[in-house]
Design a protein around this motif. Sequence first.
Motif, mmCIF file in Angstrom:
data_model
loop_
_atom_site.group_PDB
_atom_site.id
_atom_site.type_symbol
_atom_site.label_atom_id
_atom_site.label_comp_id
_atom_site.label_asym_id
_atom_site.label_seq_id
_atom_site.Cartn_x
_atom_site.Cartn_y
_atom_site.Cartn_z
ATOM 1 N N ARG A 143 41.719 38.145 20.449
ATOM 2 C CA ARG A 143 42.416 37.561 21.156
ATOM 3 C C ARG A 143 42.541 39.191 22.444
ATOM 4 N NH1 ARG A 143 44.205 39.024 15.717
ATOM 5 N NH2 ARG A 143 43.679 41.278 16.156
ATOM 6 N N SER A 144 41.368 39.064 22.422
ATOM 7 C CA SER A 144 40.840 40.153 23.839
ATOM 8 C C SER A 144 40.284 39.575 24.915
ATOM 9 C CB SER A 144 40.261 41.523 23.336
ATOM 10 O OG SER A 144 39.032 40.882 23.379
ATOM 11 N N LEU A 145 40.423 37.876 24.455
ATOM 12 C CA LEU A 145 39.441 36.918 25.806
ATOM 13 C C LEU A 145 40.788 36.699 26.176
ATOM 14 C CD1 LEU A 145 36.669 34.956 23.435
ATOM 15 C CD2 LEU A 145 36.311 36.817 25.325
ATOM 16 N N VAL A 146 42.100 36.368 25.669
ATOM 17 C CA VAL A 146 42.841 35.806 26.410
ATOM 18 C C VAL A 146 43.527 36.423 26.978
ATOM 19 C CG1 VAL A 146 45.432 34.498 25.921
ATOM 20 C CG2 VAL A 146 43.208 34.053 24.759
ATOM 21 N N ARG A 147 44.177 37.942 26.639
ATOM 22 C CA ARG A 147 44.863 39.431 27.013
ATOM 23 C C ARG A 147 44.161 39.757 28.360
ATOM 24 N NH1 ARG A 147 45.310 41.111 22.899
ATOM 25 N NH2 ARG A 147 43.677 43.231 23.231
ATOM 26 N N ASP A 148 42.602 39.976 28.014
ATOM 27 C CA ASP A 148 42.102 40.858 28.934
ATOM 28 C C ASP A 148 40.429 40.118 29.619
ATOM 29 O OD1 ASP A 148 44.138 42.865 28.593
ATOM 30 O OD2 ASP A 148 43.014 43.655 26.475
ATOM 31 N N ASN A 149 40.542 39.671 28.787
ATOM 32 C CA ASN A 149 38.627 39.299 29.547
ATOM 33 C C ASN A 149 39.193 37.857 29.539
ATOM 34 O OD1 ASN A 149 36.454 39.220 30.228
ATOM 35 N ND2 ASN A 149 35.385 40.858 28.565
ATOM 36 N N GLN A 150 39.295 37.491 30.670
ATOM 37 C CA GLN A 150 38.988 35.328 30.748
ATOM 38 C C GLN A 150 37.381 35.615 31.769
ATOM 39 O OE1 GLN A 150 41.021 33.142 30.722
ATOM 40 N NE2 GLN A 150 42.735 34.842 30.328
ATOM 41 N N ASP A 151 37.552 36.016 31.850
ATOM 42 C CA ASP A 151 36.073 35.952 32.290
ATOM 43 C C ASP A 151 35.213 35.685 31.652
ATOM 44 O OD1 ASP A 151 36.302 35.433 35.259
ATOM 45 O OD2 ASP A 151 35.966 37.793 35.645
ATOM 46 N N MET A 152 35.261 36.207 30.223
ATOM 47 C CA MET A 152 34.244 36.070 29.398
ATOM 48 C C MET A 152 34.570 35.204 28.499
ATOM 49 S SD MET A 152 32.105 37.117 27.138
ATOM 50 C CE MET A 152 31.464 38.754 27.073
ATOM 51 N N LEU A 153 35.807 34.407 28.631
ATOM 52 C CA LEU A 153 35.956 33.384 27.877
ATOM 53 C C LEU A 153 35.774 32.235 28.224
ATOM 54 C CD1 LEU A 153 37.998 31.855 25.459
ATOM 55 C CD2 LEU A 153 39.929 32.421 26.778
#
Length: 773
Positions: free
Chosen positions: A155-165
Amino acid sequence: MAEVGRAAVRDPGALLPGGFWAAVAVWLERPQVANKRLCGVRVESRRGAVLPRTEARGRSRRSSAGPEQEGRAASGCGREDGPGPGQRSPEGGPGPGPSADLEQPHGRLQLGEDEREAAAAPLLAGAPGQPRKAGVGEDDFPASDLDSLWDDFSRSLVRDNQDMLAFLTGSGAGSQPEAQRELDVVLRTVIPKRSTHCPLSAPKREIVVQDVLNGTVTFLPLEEDDTGNLKVKMSNVYQIQLSHIKEEWFISVLIFCPERWHSDGIVYPKVTWLAGELLAKLARWSAESRQSAFKSTLSLISIAKYSKAYQGLKEKYKDMVKAWPEVTDPEKFVYEDVAIAAYLLVLWEDERAERGVTAKQSFVDLGCGNGLLVHVLSSEGHPGRGIDIRRRKIWDMYGPQTRLEESAITPNDSTLFPDVDWLIGNHSDELTPWIPVIAARSSYKCRFFVLPCCFFDFVGRYHRRQSEKTQYRGYLDFITEVGATCGFHVEEDCLRIPSTKRVCLIGKSRTYPPAGEASMDVQRTRYIHRRRGCPPAPGAAASSADRPDGCPDGRGTPDVQAEGLWLPGFRPREKAERVRNCATLPRDFVDQVVLQVADLLLGGKRLNPRSSPGGRLKAWNRGESLSLSEVADKLDRETLQRLKRECGGLQTLLRNSHQVFEVLNGSVHIRDWREEKCQKGKHPEAKRTLLSGAFKTRLCWFFTHHPDGCALPSHCCPFAHGPEELRPPRRKRRSCELPPPCEGPAESQAPAPRGCMVSETFPFSSPPPSMGT
């Protein structure tokens, strides 16, 4: 994101992409193979998962620069407009990394459905969702907690961490905007090796995300927050990626936020190590990977407990290396037995926890050899004893608390141990197949541990029956079959010992209830006699032509049965071990072979005492080099047959004659002592002591037999040039020092000429038999 290393993989055997995942499995489950500072890992949980739909990532990519920069700030990474340090283009030159080339589809996305399944086979064999068995009493991580941890992270990937996604999905995700990434998520604990030379590092947990379709595996370190909950941290995140570009395969190592990489030198090595050594190993394993016929090391016990136990025992018993009185290598035998003891101590500790008992297990070590394993286990509180047919010198060093008995062991009704919990067979040779039988017949509660080495059947040598298996694998399967026939659940594990034969077999429990002992013993008896070819019980007479060796009457050998023996023909090893290293061959025979071989190497020149006793000749005949097979072809058949009965045969005899010959890489040539250099201080004290005590105590073979005499002048040669130079051998003294590099006769002490050297490599303690004395 930066690509810090890339290696091309040659795939002539068409092993990729499956070979890549087999190589990744080694780094995932056995990282100590590559990183020697690790003890191993414990795979806690495994599950299938998906990443958020990539359409959310696509909307973010199409937004203004402000939100994108905010996403980078949230992950702790700065903007990457160009290649970072160490980042390279697919062709290897400077430029954007692979994720920037969105028009180049990843090699994995071009695979068909069958190829995808084949690539995923090594990965899916781990049964996603099933945690690996860990040691008893350890803090296992429940699969439900992994689910919660992964859900929070995704959930944090979409909300806060697009680069990690973007880092997780790789460049290929852009070609499937509606797809969800199907992943295999593994939680593992990395256990560093305990050592007094390295600072103690606590075990560290990681989430490993494997994307078979995309050809990537990403390692996400975990840390505890202020409330004690685990979360993914953004530093030390790296990815191993397989790509297929222009008909070539590549493996790359990419780092997320390279500026935040922190190396502790143990669990997280330097980036240069990842990009160099690890990448090279993965590339090699990918092209050479084969399904191993053996279990992973320490698969039945806790690696963390073993590491702690081994380090403690190693520190406690390290002085045994200095006081080792046997001729065997103390470094190998001491640390090997300490490692076996550590394994058994952890195994037995887990067993006590499973059974809810506190009393330590008793044991008997059959064929205990030097007795060190018995000494360690006894010193750690386990009552037991060792039995061997020959007493060793080191037995006197252990003290009365270590019980060691000198006795022959023959499988019969009197060789039973009803009050013992465990029977141990550590390289027990001819007793190895009998140990499960003895354990089964001793009592229902008796268990066994065997570490097979030499291949023995119930009587005589074991002969392989399946050519598709190696002899070692076939022998392990045979001992497993014996244990199963005796009624044991047999488990296999691989030890961490300095030996090529390190697979152990363990029988901890039975396959039948106590009431079935009588019928099971009938099954054991039939199996044993079937292996030997003898009838299991008295019956119809057999013709003498049908009787195997050891079955003289053909009726189940009643004489043997009357003595309580379980099988005729078994012979324990001889108490006096026969020396078969050519040292006991007659001196005249050895001298004859040495002269024959020297004649061949010197081109047939007549070997006799030199005619000019004065100084060294200028042109000294060094002879030629011949292979051992060429030399053997020139020897008569009777001589070769005699040598074949010795271990090593001709090669051993020539190596023993090291004053005359030098054997290297299967070839032999005359030793030229002029090329031997003094290397004072490079040899152990014991060898330097022997050198000083044996100077001029043997005749020089070259002075006596070489047509040109000795290549060294008399005062430089460590051997006597004539009987008048012979000195009586001195007794070995530990305080002796090396003689001068060129020591003349004791009465003259003449200075050595320039360039004269004496070798310190000659082992005076065991002079070759062909010395002319």
